[in-house]
Design a protein around this motif. Structure first.
Motif, PDB file in Angstrom:
ATOM      1  N   GLY A 110      -9.138  11.939 -21.592  1.00  0.00           N
ATOM      2  CA  GLY A 110      -9.682  10.622 -21.903  1.00  0.00           C
ATOM      3  C   GLY A 110      -8.735   9.472 -21.617  1.00  0.00           C
ATOM      4  N   MET A 111      -7.509   9.756 -21.144  1.00  0.00           N
ATOM      5  CA  MET A 111      -6.542   8.682 -20.897  1.00  0.00           C
ATOM      6  C   MET A 111      -6.509   8.245 -19.432  1.00  0.00           C
ATOM      7  N   LEU A 112      -6.878   9.125 -18.500  1.00  0.00           N
ATOM      8  CA  LEU A 112      -6.885   8.757 -17.091  1.00  0.00           C
ATOM      9  C   LEU A 112      -8.029   7.794 -16.828  1.00  0.00           C
ATOM     10  N   THR A 113      -7.748   6.754 -16.065  1.00  0.00           N
ATOM     11  CA  THR A 113      -8.742   5.717 -15.819  1.00  0.00           C
ATOM     12  C   THR A 113      -9.739   6.159 -14.756  1.00  0.00           C
ATOM     13  N   GLU A 114     -10.873   5.468 -14.742  1.00  0.00           N
ATOM     14  CA  GLU A 114     -11.904   5.766 -13.746  1.00  0.00           C
ATOM     15  C   GLU A 114     -11.588   5.134 -12.396  1.00  0.00           C
ATOM     16  N   GLN A 115     -10.570   4.291 -12.356  1.00  0.00           N
ATOM     17  CA  GLN A 115     -10.233   3.609 -11.109  1.00  0.00           C
ATOM     18  C   GLN A 115      -9.171   4.366 -10.313  1.00  0.00           C
ATOM     19  N   THR A 116      -9.055   5.663 -10.500  1.00  0.00           N
ATOM     20  CA  THR A 116      -8.094   6.451  -9.743  1.00  0.00           C
ATOM     21  C   THR A 116      -8.760   6.916  -8.447  1.00  0.00           C
ATOM     22  N   PRO A 117      -8.475   6.286  -7.303  1.00  0.00           N
ATOM     23  CA  PRO A 117      -9.214   6.600  -6.080  1.00  0.00           C
ATOM     24  C   PRO A 117      -8.829   7.945  -5.469  1.00  0.00           C
ATOM     25  N   LYS A 118      -7.655   8.482  -5.815  1.00  0.00           N
ATOM     26  CA  LYS A 118      -7.177   9.676  -5.131  1.00  0.00           C
ATOM     27  C   LYS A 118      -7.807  10.940  -5.675  1.00  0.00           C
ATOM     28  N   LEU A 119      -8.281  10.939  -6.908  1.00  0.00           N
ATOM     29  CA  LEU A 119      -8.765  12.151  -7.555  1.00  0.00           C
ATOM     30  C   LEU A 119     -10.228  12.007  -7.951  1.00  0.00           C
ATOM     31  N   ASP A 120     -10.983  13.075  -7.722  1.00  0.00           N
ATOM     32  CA  ASP A 120     -12.347  13.127  -8.234  1.00  0.00           C
ATOM     33  C   ASP A 120     -12.312  13.725  -9.633  1.00  0.00           C
ATOM     34  N   ALA A 121     -13.488  13.922 -10.218  1.00  0.00           N
ATOM     35  CA  ALA A 121     -13.554  14.408 -11.604  1.00  0.00           C
ATOM     36  C   ALA A 121     -12.922  15.786 -11.743  1.00  0.00           C
ATOM     37  N   GLN A 122     -13.155  16.675 -10.746  1.00  0.00           N
ATOM     38  CA  GLN A 122     -12.601  18.026 -10.816  1.00  0.00           C
ATOM     39  C   GLN A 122     -11.083  17.995 -10.689  1.00  0.00           C
ATOM     40  N   ALA A 123     -10.571  17.137  -9.798  1.00  0.00           N
ATOM     41  CA  ALA A 123      -9.114  17.036  -9.607  1.00  0.00           C
ATOM     42  C   ALA A 123      -8.448  16.444 -10.851  1.00  0.00           C
ATOM     43  N   LYS A 124      -9.109  15.493 -11.507  1.00  0.00           N
ATOM     44  CA  LYS A 124      -8.558  14.912 -12.731  1.00  0.00           C
ATOM     45  C   LYS A 124      -8.447  15.974 -13.827  1.00  0.00           C
ATOM     46  N   GLN A 125      -9.484  16.803 -13.960  1.00  0.00           N
ATOM     47  CA  GLN A 125      -9.430  17.838 -14.983  1.00  0.00           C
ATOM     48  C   GLN A 125      -8.345  18.861 -14.661  1.00  0.00           C
ATOM     49  N   SER A 126      -8.168  19.163 -13.377  1.00  0.00           N
ATOM     50  CA  SER A 126      -7.099  20.081 -12.980  1.00  0.00           C
ATOM     51  C   SER A 126      -5.728  19.491 -13.314  1.00  0.00           C
ATOM     52  N   LEU A 127      -5.561  18.175 -13.099  1.00  0.00           N
ATOM     53  CA  LEU A 127      -4.296  17.517 -13.437  1.00  0.00           C
ATOM     54  C   LEU A 127      -4.046  17.569 -14.940  1.00  0.00           C
ATOM     55  N   ILE A 128      -5.089  17.326 -15.732  1.00  0.00           N
ATOM     56  CA  ILE A 128      -4.940  17.366 -17.192  1.00  0.00           C
ATOM     57  C   ILE A 128      -4.531  18.757 -17.648  1.00  0.00           C
ATOM     58  N   ASP A 129      -5.173  19.792 -17.085  1.00  0.00           N
ATOM     59  CA  ASP A 129      -4.831  21.164 -17.467  1.00  0.00           C
ATOM     60  C   ASP A 129      -3.416  21.528 -17.030  1.00  0.00           C
ATOM     61  N   THR A 130      -2.988  21.052 -15.881  1.00  0.00           N
ATOM     62  CA  THR A 130      -1.631  21.346 -15.387  1.00  0.00           C
ATOM     63  C   THR A 130      -0.576  20.698 -16.272  1.00  0.00           C
TER      64      THR A 130
END
Length: 523
Positions: free
Chosen positions: A209-229
């Motif tokens: 819930g902290m990553l913003t929606e304006q991150t152009p480099k990552l899609d929703a799946q990549a954001k969740q992978s980053l959070i898990d990592t």
């Protein structure tokens, strides 16, 4: 002597943050309290005119540089000035200053060594524990001793080992500033670890819930992978995923930058011979000595920075732009990791970027060779950041002083500038463009001299007296500052006139009046 020190906290921060030709930090000439009151007298007129400054900081840490609006008393003017850091702290500050135009005589030559100087949102309180020596009067020997850093709210950002300082300020009663050394300050630190934590990054490993929606480099799946990592890392982002948490096996306490060897700084202002003239030139010098620097010491990602050639910055003013100049010996740094050379930093190659990334299944981030890792940050190393400014003089060197024609020049430089930058993948809200910045070896020099060079002489012109000696300077009449100066003479004049009247009345013979009135004879 410590009570005579200029605020050490504001000194270097002001020098490195302001233009190189800013006015010297001496006591200003006090103005009259009332509009009709005459100005304060600064004493006899000086025949020698010279200004020199040299400042060196072993290390300066800036949190969120360029994120805070500059505070001013003028409404709206702060928006037009460059933004400041959220917090700044300097370690091992050495400053030498010579100023013949100083209003106070003991500020003509000042040398000081301070353990710390810090500022929070542009406000710099005074730091204790400073070694300082002022002149005049002259000092035959320097003052040396240990510098104990005071406790500050920024102690979690760095650890400072044994600090030593030496200061020497001189002034000759006949030759003025033509004495060696004029102002000399030195500091050294045995060990230093900087940025043991990154306060601008979150202290939690769960960024849900902290990553913003304006991150152009990552899609929703990549954001969740980053959070898990990030959850799998050995520490939060404020500890760079565990890289700043320390390694008990190696004894490392965890820091972004550390010094295994002694780092020393020397700031000096002196008058040197001017070729073909009996006058002098002003020379300000800032020098650094350091052998090696470590980044992320004690971790698998440790980076070694060897200083092949230390920097020296010198400003020389002869009073003429054609013969004055700034000399800079740019540093040469070799950067390596695990025996593999990453690059060389010098004047021709001033910048080197080292990426930081994360890989699923690893408990520590990767630094340098990322392979298939997702880069979330960058370590940017920079050197040889030389800035110079010149100015032709045709006015007073100090407010209220005499008009002086000459030349002034100044310059600033840094040994190593280390920045921690976020990438687009780290889309946290309100994240500054630079998370933190460490500057090793901040250097500032300035020199000003009148046309034809600096004249060596007594503070006041002297005339031969009887027997070939020197006569004392003529006494100047005091200025009238209030009505009491006129009231006292009027009082005594009236008193004298009253006494004279009494004496005259008592001394004159008495007059005989007729017995009758109106001239009528008595009966």
């Amino acid at each position: 002597m410590r009570l005579l020190a200029l605020p050490a906290a504001a000194l270097l921060v002001a020098l490195v943050a302001s233009p190189a030709l800013a006015q010297p930090p001496t006591t200003p000439v006090p103005g009259p309290r009332d509009p009709g009151q005459p100005p304060a007298s600064a004493g006899p007129e000086q025949v020698t005119h010279a200004i020199g400054d040299a400042g060196t900081g072993l290390a300066v840490v800036r949190l969120a540089p360029g994120s805070t609006t500059t505070d001013t008393i003028l409404p709206g003017f702060g928006e037009q000035l460059p933004k400041q850091s959220a917090a700044e702290i300097g370690v091992g500050l050495a400053n030498a200053q010579a100023n013949t135009e100083a209003f106070l005589s003991y500020e003509r030559a000042v040398a000081q060594a301070a353990p710390l100087g810090f500022a929070v949102q542009g406000r710099a309180p005074q730091a204790p524990g400073t070694l300082v020596q002022t002149a005049s009067p002259d000092n035959a020997a320097p003052v040396t001793g240990g510098l104990t850093p005071p406790a500050t709210p920024l102690d979690t950002l760095l650890r400072v080992g044994l600090l030593n300082g030496s200061v020497h300020a001189r002034w000759d009663e006949e030759l003025g500033p033509c004495v060696s050394p004029l102002a000399d300050a030195r500091t050294s630190v045995a060990s230093l670890s900087v940025l043991n934590a990154i306060p601008t990054l979150p202290g939690s490993q769960d960024l849900t819930g902290m990553l913003t929606e304006q991150t152009p480099k990552l899609d929703a799946q990549a954001k969740q992978s980053l959070i898990d990592t990030l959850k799998q890392l050995g520490g939060p982002l404020s500890r760079l995923g565990g890289l700043l948490s320390g390694t008990p096996d190696s004894g490392a306490t965890g820091s972004l930058l550390s010094l295994p060897d002694t780092l020393s700084a020397n700031s000096k202002v002196e008058l040197v011979d001017l070729p073909g003239s009996a006058n002098k030139a002003v020379r300000s010098t800032s020098a650094l000595q350091v052998a090696s620097i470590r980044l992320l010491q004690g971790t698998p990602a440790e980076i070694r920075v060897d200083v092949v050639s230390p920097p020296t910055l010198t400003a020389l003013s002869t009073g003429d732009a054609a013969t004055s100049g700034v000399t800079y010996t740019a540093p040469v740094l070799k950067v390596s990791q695990g025996g593999r050379e990453l690059g060389t930093l010098d004047a021709a190659n001033p910048k080197l970027d080292v990426p930081i990334g994360v890989v699923p299944g690893r408990d520590l981030p990767l630094v340098g060779d990322l392979a298939d890792a997702l880069d979330i940050g960058v370590l940017r190393l920079q050197v040889a950041q030389l800035n110079r400014k010149d100015q032709v003089l045709d006015g007073p060197l100090q407010q209220g002083g005499p008009t002086v024609k000459g030349f002034m020049l100044g310059a600033t430089a840094r040994l190593l500038d280390l920045q921690l930058l976020p990438t687009d993948a780290l889309g946290l809200p309100n994240l500054p463009s630079a998370l933190a910045q460490v500057s090793l070896g901040e250097q500032v020099v300035r020199a000003a001299a009148p046309t034809g060079g600096v004249v060596c002489g007594a503070p006041t012109p002297t005339q031969p007296g009887p027997g070939g000696g020197q006569a004392a300077p003529p006494k100047q009449p005091l200025a009238y500052t209030n009505a009491a100066y006129k009231t006292v003479p009027i009082f005594w004049a009236g008193t004298v006139m009253l006494l004279v009247g009494v004496v005259l009345v008592a001394a004159l013979p008495g007059r005989h009046h007729p017995a009758g009135r109106g001239g009528a004879p008595a009966e």
